[in-house]
Motif scaffolding. Structure first.
Motif, PDB file in Angstrom:
ATOM      1  N   HIS A 221      55.628  33.687  56.035  1.00 11.01           N
ATOM      2  CA  HIS A 221      54.728  34.702  56.596  1.00 11.01           C
ATOM      3  C   HIS A 221      53.787  35.139  55.488  1.00 11.01           C
ATOM      4  O   HIS A 221      54.240  35.625  54.439  1.00 11.01           O
ATOM      5  N   PHE A 222      52.478  34.964  55.697  1.00  3.90           N
ATOM      6  CA  PHE A 222      51.514  35.264  54.635  1.00  3.90           C
ATOM      7  C   PHE A 222      51.480  36.755  54.307  1.00  3.90           C
ATOM      8  O   PHE A 222      51.366  37.141  53.142  1.00  3.90           O
ATOM      9  N   GLY A 223      51.583  37.601  55.338  1.00  4.01           N
ATOM     10  CA  GLY A 223      51.535  39.038  55.098  1.00  4.01           C
ATOM     11  C   GLY A 223      52.723  39.534  54.290  1.00  4.01           C
ATOM     12  O   GLY A 223      52.569  40.304  53.340  1.00  4.01           O
ATOM     13  N   ARG A 224      53.937  39.100  54.664  1.00  4.34           N
ATOM     14  CA  ARG A 224      55.134  39.535  53.925  1.00  4.34           C
ATOM     15  C   ARG A 224      55.128  38.988  52.501  1.00  4.34           C
ATOM     16  O   ARG A 224      55.578  39.657  51.572  1.00  4.34           O
ATOM     17  N   THR A 225      54.637  37.762  52.342  1.00  4.49           N
ATOM     18  CA  THR A 225      54.552  37.197  50.992  1.00  4.49           C
ATOM     19  C   THR A 225      53.609  38.015  50.131  1.00  4.49           C
ATOM     20  O   THR A 225      53.926  38.340  48.970  1.00  4.49           O
ATOM     21  N   ALA A 226      52.459  38.379  50.667  1.00  9.78           N
ATOM     22  CA  ALA A 226      51.502  39.196  49.912  1.00  9.78           C
ATOM     23  C   ALA A 226      52.091  40.543  49.553  1.00  9.78           C
ATOM     24  O   ALA A 226      51.953  41.019  48.414  1.00  9.78           O
ATOM     25  N   GLU A 227      52.787  41.164  50.510  1.00  6.06           N
ATOM     26  CA  GLU A 227      53.394  42.472  50.243  1.00  6.06           C
ATOM     27  C   GLU A 227      54.475  42.369  49.172  1.00  6.06           C
ATOM     28  O   GLU A 227      54.550  43.210  48.272  1.00  6.06           O
ATOM     29  N   ARG A 228      55.294  41.351  49.261  1.00  6.65           N
ATOM     30  CA  ARG A 228      56.389  41.184  48.296  1.00  6.65           C
ATOM     31  C   ARG A 228      55.872  40.952  46.884  1.00  6.65           C
ATOM     32  O   ARG A 228      56.459  41.440  45.908  1.00  6.65           O
ATOM     33  N   LEU A 229      54.752  40.226  46.751  1.00  6.14           N
ATOM     34  CA  LEU A 229      54.214  39.897  45.434  1.00  6.14           C
ATOM     35  C   LEU A 229      53.131  40.868  44.986  1.00  6.14           C
ATOM     36  O   LEU A 229      52.540  40.679  43.916  1.00  6.14           O
ATOM     37  N   HIS A 230      52.864  41.897  45.821  1.00  5.00           N
ATOM     38  CA  HIS A 230      51.827  42.888  45.503  1.00  5.00           C
ATOM     39  C   HIS A 230      50.469  42.213  45.312  1.00  5.00           C
ATOM     40  O   HIS A 230      49.726  42.489  44.372  1.00  5.00           O
ATOM     41  N   LEU A 231      50.147  41.315  46.236  1.00  8.10           N
ATOM     42  CA  LEU A 231      48.875  40.612  46.237  1.00  8.10           C
ATOM     43  C   LEU A 231      48.186  40.837  47.579  1.00  8.10           C
ATOM     44  O   LEU A 231      48.799  41.302  48.546  1.00  8.10           O
ATOM     45  N   SER A 232      46.905  40.486  47.636  1.00 11.80           N
ATOM     46  CA  SER A 232      46.224  40.490  48.924  1.00 11.80           C
ATOM     47  C   SER A 232      46.610  39.226  49.693  1.00 11.80           C
ATOM     48  O   SER A 232      46.957  38.194  49.086  1.00 11.80           O
ATOM     49  N   GLN A 233      46.528  39.298  51.015  1.00 10.82           N
ATOM     50  CA  GLN A 233      46.832  38.125  51.816  1.00 10.82           C
ATOM     51  C   GLN A 233      45.831  37.004  51.540  1.00 10.82           C
ATOM     52  O   GLN A 233      46.187  35.819  51.564  1.00 10.82           O
ATOM     53  N   ALA A 234      44.588  37.385  51.244  1.00 11.58           N
ATOM     54  CA  ALA A 234      43.572  36.382  50.916  1.00 11.58           C
ATOM     55  C   ALA A 234      43.931  35.628  49.642  1.00 11.58           C
ATOM     56  O   ALA A 234      43.725  34.409  49.552  1.00 11.58           O
ATOM     57  N   ARG A 235      44.498  36.343  48.673  1.00  6.43           N
ATOM     58  CA  ARG A 235      44.899  35.688  47.408  1.00  6.43           C
ATOM     59  C   ARG A 235      45.992  34.656  47.664  1.00  6.43           C
ATOM     60  O   ARG A 235      45.990  33.566  47.077  1.00  6.43           O
ATOM     61  N   VAL A 236      46.946  34.978  48.531  1.00  7.04           N
ATOM     62  CA  VAL A 236      48.010  34.037  48.875  1.00  7.04           C
ATOM     63  C   VAL A 236      47.424  32.805  49.556  1.00  7.04           C
ATOM     64  O   VAL A 236      47.744  31.659  49.202  1.00  7.04           O
ATOM     65  N   SER A 237      46.554  33.026  50.525  1.00  7.60           N
ATOM     66  CA  SER A 237      45.943  31.906  51.253  1.00  7.60           C
ATOM     67  C   SER A 237      45.126  31.022  50.322  1.00  7.60           C
ATOM     68  O   SER A 237      45.184  29.779  50.409  1.00  7.60           O
TER      69      SER A 237
END
Length: 315
Positions: free
Chosen positions: A17-33
């Protein structure tokens, strides 16, 4: 591939899940993508199949994660060991926890010790009826407590465990044959009174004063410890919502545990004094935050604990 990109890849492989990954790593969802897309371009193939509803690993992504995970763990531990040496990180984390919950933290403790060999964890039990005493006196450096945070003088750390809830009733109760119950079933019934030392808002999160429909739930006889509470339930004097891990760890004669289908999920978080923690305590918090919350099992089926007769024959 940089270390941060590996971390993003492996975290997304766990969360899917991109949103949960971003939240867990304290990043933006765009950065994960962006990170995943960049690696896919470099490798020439998709690492994840994603649509509007699901994210799944491709065979290429699964193989890459399997190959990267051991080396990534070794790198993280080497960095943690070097940081420990530089800042003198050593010592025992004294952690307050209720009942059997230390067993649920085995994964966190094992990872913490692997990352910080000069550190250890010691558990100190506390009761819900006087839940803040050991933290306020400094006997423990942190406590594992269900949310919400009950005191403005405390600081909220990461959530480490989540679970459902069950209702404890007497074996002779009219609810005892049910496979599931609702919070509305508490209407007009009596729950224990934990006394004046327990934060009221904290306890209301587990034993509300009214049902979602606004019907009154009575406060009854006092219970200062978990076993006092179970004795009251077995005697038919109270019912009580409990966290679902009791299904695995506790057996009390004459008590039936029934899943509550509409209860909010319990989140167990580390709670700390509102002051800078010692380096080894901060290292434990960081490890918990990086691992993320773990879902505890239990609460899916109705369970009847042994009655007095069968318990006597077994004993």
């Amino acid at each position: 591939m940089e270390l941060r990109d590996i971390e993003i890849l492996l975290t997304l492989a766990e969360e899917l899940h991109f949103g949960r990954t971003a939240e867990r790593l304290h990043l933006s969802q765009a950065r994960v993508s962006q990170s995943i897309s960049r690696q896919e371009r470099r490798l020439g193939g998709a690492l994840f199949d994603r649509n509007t509803r699901t994210v799944t690993l491709t065979p290429l992504g699964q193989r890459l994660c399997d190959d990267l995970r051991p080396g990534y763990g070794l790198i993280r531990r080497a960095l943690a060991h070097a940081a420990d040496t530089a800042r003198g990180c050593s010592g025992t984390v004294r952690l307050g926890a209720m009942g059997a919950l230390p067993a649920e933290l085995a994964r966190l403790v094992e990872e913490f010790r692997a990352r910080h060999p000069q550190c250890s964890v010691e558990f100190v039990e506390f009761h819900f009826s006087d839940s803040l005493a050991r933290l306020r006196t400094g006997e423990v450096a942190a406590q594992l407590r269900w949310l919400p945070l009950p005191d403005p003088g405390l600081r909220l750390g990461p959530v480490v465990l989540t679970e459902g809830r069950v209702l404890a009733v007497a074996a002779g109760s009219d609810l005892a044959t049910r496979t599931r119950v609702s919070l509305e079933d508490l209407a007009g019934r009596t729950v224990p009174d934990p006394g004046t030392r327990a934060p009221r808002e904290w306890l209301r999160a587990m034993c509300p004063e009214r049902t979602p429909g606004g019907r009154l739930i009575h406060r009854g006889p006092p219970a200062r410890t978990f076993h006092e509470l179970l004795a009251l339930v077995a005697d038919g004097r109270v019912v009580c919502p409990l966290n679902a891990h009791v299904l695995r760890y506790y057996a009390y004669p004459g008590v039936v545990l029934i899943p509550i289908e509409d209860a909010p999920r319990t989140e167990w978080a580390l709670v700390l004094p509102d002051s800078a923690p010692a380096p080894h305590v901060q290292a434990f918090i960081d490890t918990a935050r990086e691992l993320g919350p773990r879902e505890m099992g239990g609460g899916g089926t109705r369970e009847r604990l042994p009655d007095r007769t069968s318990a006597g024959r077994a004993g």
